[in-house]
Write a protein that holds these residues in place. Structure first.
Motif, PDB file in Angstrom:
ATOM      1  N   LEU A  78       8.487  45.177  -8.845  1.00  0.00           N
ATOM      2  CA  LEU A  78       7.046  45.338  -8.659  1.00  0.00           C
ATOM      3  C   LEU A  78       6.531  46.643  -9.257  1.00  0.00           C
ATOM      4  O   LEU A  78       5.390  46.722  -9.720  1.00  0.00           O
ATOM      5  CB  LEU A  78       6.701  45.270  -7.169  1.00  0.00           C
ATOM      6  CG  LEU A  78       7.085  43.968  -6.454  1.00  0.00           C
ATOM      7  CD1 LEU A  78       6.632  44.007  -5.004  1.00  0.00           C
ATOM      8  CD2 LEU A  78       6.479  42.754  -7.167  1.00  0.00           C
ATOM      9  N   THR A  79       7.375  47.671  -9.269  1.00  0.00           N
ATOM     10  CA  THR A  79       6.970  48.937  -9.875  1.00  0.00           C
ATOM     11  C   THR A  79       6.694  48.766 -11.364  1.00  0.00           C
ATOM     12  O   THR A  79       5.772  49.369 -11.919  1.00  0.00           O
ATOM     13  CB  THR A  79       8.065  50.006  -9.674  1.00  0.00           C
ATOM     14  OG1 THR A  79       8.311  50.164  -8.279  1.00  0.00           O
ATOM     15  CG2 THR A  79       7.640  51.346 -10.258  1.00  0.00           C
ATOM     16  N   ALA A  80       7.484  47.920 -12.020  1.00  0.00           N
ATOM     17  CA  ALA A  80       7.283  47.665 -13.443  1.00  0.00           C
ATOM     18  C   ALA A  80       5.931  46.989 -13.695  1.00  0.00           C
ATOM     19  O   ALA A  80       5.275  47.242 -14.707  1.00  0.00           O
ATOM     20  CB  ALA A  80       8.410  46.790 -13.982  1.00  0.00           C
TER      21      ALA A  80
ATOM     22  N   SER B 188       7.425  38.348  -3.912  1.00  0.00           N
ATOM     23  CA  SER B 188       8.688  38.039  -4.577  1.00  0.00           C
ATOM     24  C   SER B 188       8.417  37.106  -5.756  1.00  0.00           C
ATOM     25  O   SER B 188       7.897  36.001  -5.585  1.00  0.00           O
ATOM     26  CB  SER B 188       9.657  37.378  -3.596  1.00  0.00           C
ATOM     27  OG  SER B 188      10.890  37.080  -4.232  1.00  0.00           O
ATOM     28  N   LEU B 189       8.755  37.595  -6.955  1.00  0.00           N
ATOM     29  CA  LEU B 189       8.509  36.833  -8.178  1.00  0.00           C
ATOM     30  C   LEU B 189       9.785  36.798  -9.011  1.00  0.00           C
ATOM     31  O   LEU B 189      10.543  37.774  -9.031  1.00  0.00           O
ATOM     32  CB  LEU B 189       7.387  37.486  -8.995  1.00  0.00           C
ATOM     33  CG  LEU B 189       6.023  37.614  -8.320  1.00  0.00           C
ATOM     34  CD1 LEU B 189       5.142  38.569  -9.111  1.00  0.00           C
ATOM     35  CD2 LEU B 189       5.362  36.244  -8.202  1.00  0.00           C
ATOM     36  N   PRO B 190      10.023  35.706  -9.724  1.00  0.00           N
ATOM     37  CA  PRO B 190      11.169  35.672 -10.646  1.00  0.00           C
ATOM     38  C   PRO B 190      11.017  36.751 -11.714  1.00  0.00           C
ATOM     39  O   PRO B 190       9.907  37.059 -12.159  1.00  0.00           O
ATOM     40  CB  PRO B 190      11.088  34.264 -11.259  1.00  0.00           C
ATOM     41  CG  PRO B 190      10.293  33.471 -10.281  1.00  0.00           C
ATOM     42  CD  PRO B 190       9.305  34.414  -9.680  1.00  0.00           C
TER      43      PRO B 190
ATOM     44  N   VAL C 118      -6.754  43.546 -12.234  1.00  0.00           N
ATOM     45  CA  VAL C 118      -6.036  43.191 -13.460  1.00  0.00           C
ATOM     46  C   VAL C 118      -4.990  42.136 -13.109  1.00  0.00           C
ATOM     47  O   VAL C 118      -4.252  42.284 -12.138  1.00  0.00           O
ATOM     48  CB  VAL C 118      -5.345  44.419 -14.090  1.00  0.00           C
ATOM     49  CG1 VAL C 118      -4.556  44.012 -15.331  1.00  0.00           C
ATOM     50  CG2 VAL C 118      -6.376  45.475 -14.446  1.00  0.00           C
ATOM     51  N   GLY C 119      -4.975  41.086 -13.903  1.00  0.00           N
ATOM     52  CA  GLY C 119      -3.956  40.061 -13.715  1.00  0.00           C
ATOM     53  C   GLY C 119      -2.731  40.363 -14.564  1.00  0.00           C
ATOM     54  O   GLY C 119      -2.842  40.950 -15.639  1.00  0.00           O
TER      55      GLY C 119
ATOM     56  N   VAL D  93       0.031  37.214 -11.038  1.00  0.00           N
ATOM     57  CA  VAL D  93      -0.272  38.035  -9.873  1.00  0.00           C
ATOM     58  C   VAL D  93      -1.443  38.940 -10.227  1.00  0.00           C
ATOM     59  O   VAL D  93      -1.608  39.353 -11.379  1.00  0.00           O
ATOM     60  CB  VAL D  93       0.966  38.880  -9.456  1.00  0.00           C
ATOM     61  CG1 VAL D  93       1.350  39.868 -10.533  1.00  0.00           C
ATOM     62  CG2 VAL D  93       0.714  39.582  -8.140  1.00  0.00           C
ATOM     63  N   TYR D  94      -2.315  39.211  -9.235  1.00  0.00           N
ATOM     64  CA  TYR D  94      -3.489  40.058  -9.460  1.00  0.00           C
ATOM     65  C   TYR D  94      -3.306  41.378  -8.710  1.00  0.00           C
ATOM     66  O   TYR D  94      -2.949  41.389  -7.525  1.00  0.00           O
ATOM     67  CB  TYR D  94      -4.758  39.349  -9.010  1.00  0.00           C
ATOM     68  CG  TYR D  94      -5.089  38.153  -9.883  1.00  0.00           C
ATOM     69  CD1 TYR D  94      -5.823  38.309 -11.055  1.00  0.00           C
ATOM     70  CD2 TYR D  94      -4.632  36.887  -9.551  1.00  0.00           C
ATOM     71  CE1 TYR D  94      -6.102  37.229 -11.867  1.00  0.00           C
ATOM     72  CE2 TYR D  94      -4.908  35.794 -10.360  1.00  0.00           C
ATOM     73  CZ  TYR D  94      -5.646  35.970 -11.517  1.00  0.00           C
ATOM     74  OH  TYR D  94      -5.924  34.896 -12.328  1.00  0.00           O
ATOM     75  N   ILE D  95      -3.583  42.472  -9.415  1.00  0.00           N
ATOM     76  CA  ILE D  95      -3.325  43.814  -8.883  1.00  0.00           C
ATOM     77  C   ILE D  95      -4.617  44.629  -8.908  1.00  0.00           C
ATOM     78  O   ILE D  95      -5.327  44.654  -9.917  1.00  0.00           O
ATOM     79  CB  ILE D  95      -2.229  44.509  -9.705  1.00  0.00           C
ATOM     80  CG1 ILE D  95      -0.943  43.657  -9.678  1.00  0.00           C
ATOM     81  CG2 ILE D  95      -1.957  45.914  -9.184  1.00  0.00           C
ATOM     82  CD1 ILE D  95       0.138  44.161 -10.610  1.00  0.00           C
TER      83      ILE D  95
END
Length: 234
Positions: A31-33, A65-67, A88-89, A100-102
């Motif tokens: 997720l940090t990436a 949790s994402l692949p 931002v997506g 995912v949207y951040i």
């Protein structure tokens, strides 16, 4: 022998659990990436802005949790605002498709033009009536003026109190054609060019469409030009 085996088992169990945990995480997106991808995207989008931009990317829910994705791509919906609070997506297309949207915030510290004194609606603006102020441009109205040259000689469509920021969409250029003014209408087309006098029916800044009335009473629409000209192209 049993005691030795038990001691070895107790010592190796944390390591085994750690290895199992790492194996479980293998194939899961960091997720940090993703936050770094968003950071770089917004920095690139704000590179040409007037002022110094700073980007703050909000934390992602750690339960997400994402692949794992080798090449996640950032994007924004059409019309999305880059400055201020924004979303931002980040999408992945392979090996597994996900989006995912951040949440993020972009601040831009820079100069903007404000009224140094109260400005009356419709009155030409002079440089002495303006002042440069510093602030977060992301918190300013859309189209805030950042260069005095954009406002000098123009007029505000609304009255403004002292300290109010100027907006480009609330400024009107000085008319080059005024209502009742005698203008020269230049009509041109393939192989011909004709000019005649007419009287303007309304006001218009350079480049705006204005209607004029000919001595015969005909009403013609044309583009206002400097010097009291109205251009009609056939």
């Amino acid at each position: 022998m049993n005691a030795i085996f038990l001691t070895a088992l107790l010592l190796t169990t944390p390591l085994a659990l750690a290895q199992q945990s790492a194996a479980a995480r293998a194939g899961t997106q960091d997720l940090t990436a993703l936050r770094t991808v968003v950071q770089q995207y917004l920095q690139a989008q704000s590179a040409g802005m007037a002022g110094k931009a700073s980007v703050e990317v909000r934390a992602i829910d750690p339960r997400t949790s994402l692949p794992a994705c080798p090449d996640p791509q950032a994007f924004q919906q059409p019309g999305a605002r880059t400055m201020g609070n924004t979303t931002v997506g980040v999408r992945c297309t392979a090996p597994a498709a996900w989006t995912v949207y951040i949440q993020a915030k972009v601040s831009v510290q820079g100069d903007y033009v404000a009224a140094a004194v109260p400005l009356a609606q419709g009155q030409p603006i002079e440089q002495s009536q303006l002042v440069l102020m510093k602030g977060d441009l992301a918190a300013m109205p859309n189209g805030v003026v950042t260069d005095m040259a954009q406002a000098i000689g123009r007029s505000s469509t609304v009255s403004l109190p002292s300290g109010a920021p100027l907006r480009l969409d609330a400024l009107r250029s000085k008319p080059v054609v005024q209502q009742g003014q005698l203008v020269r209408v230049v009509s041109s087309g393939e192989g011909f060019r004709v000019s005649a006098e007419a009287r303007a029916i309304g006001n218009a800044s350079e480049g705006q469409v204005v209607q004029v009335r000919t001595p015969a009473g005909a009403i013609i629409s044309g583009v206002a030009k400097a010097g009291g000209l109205v251009e009609v192209v056939f």
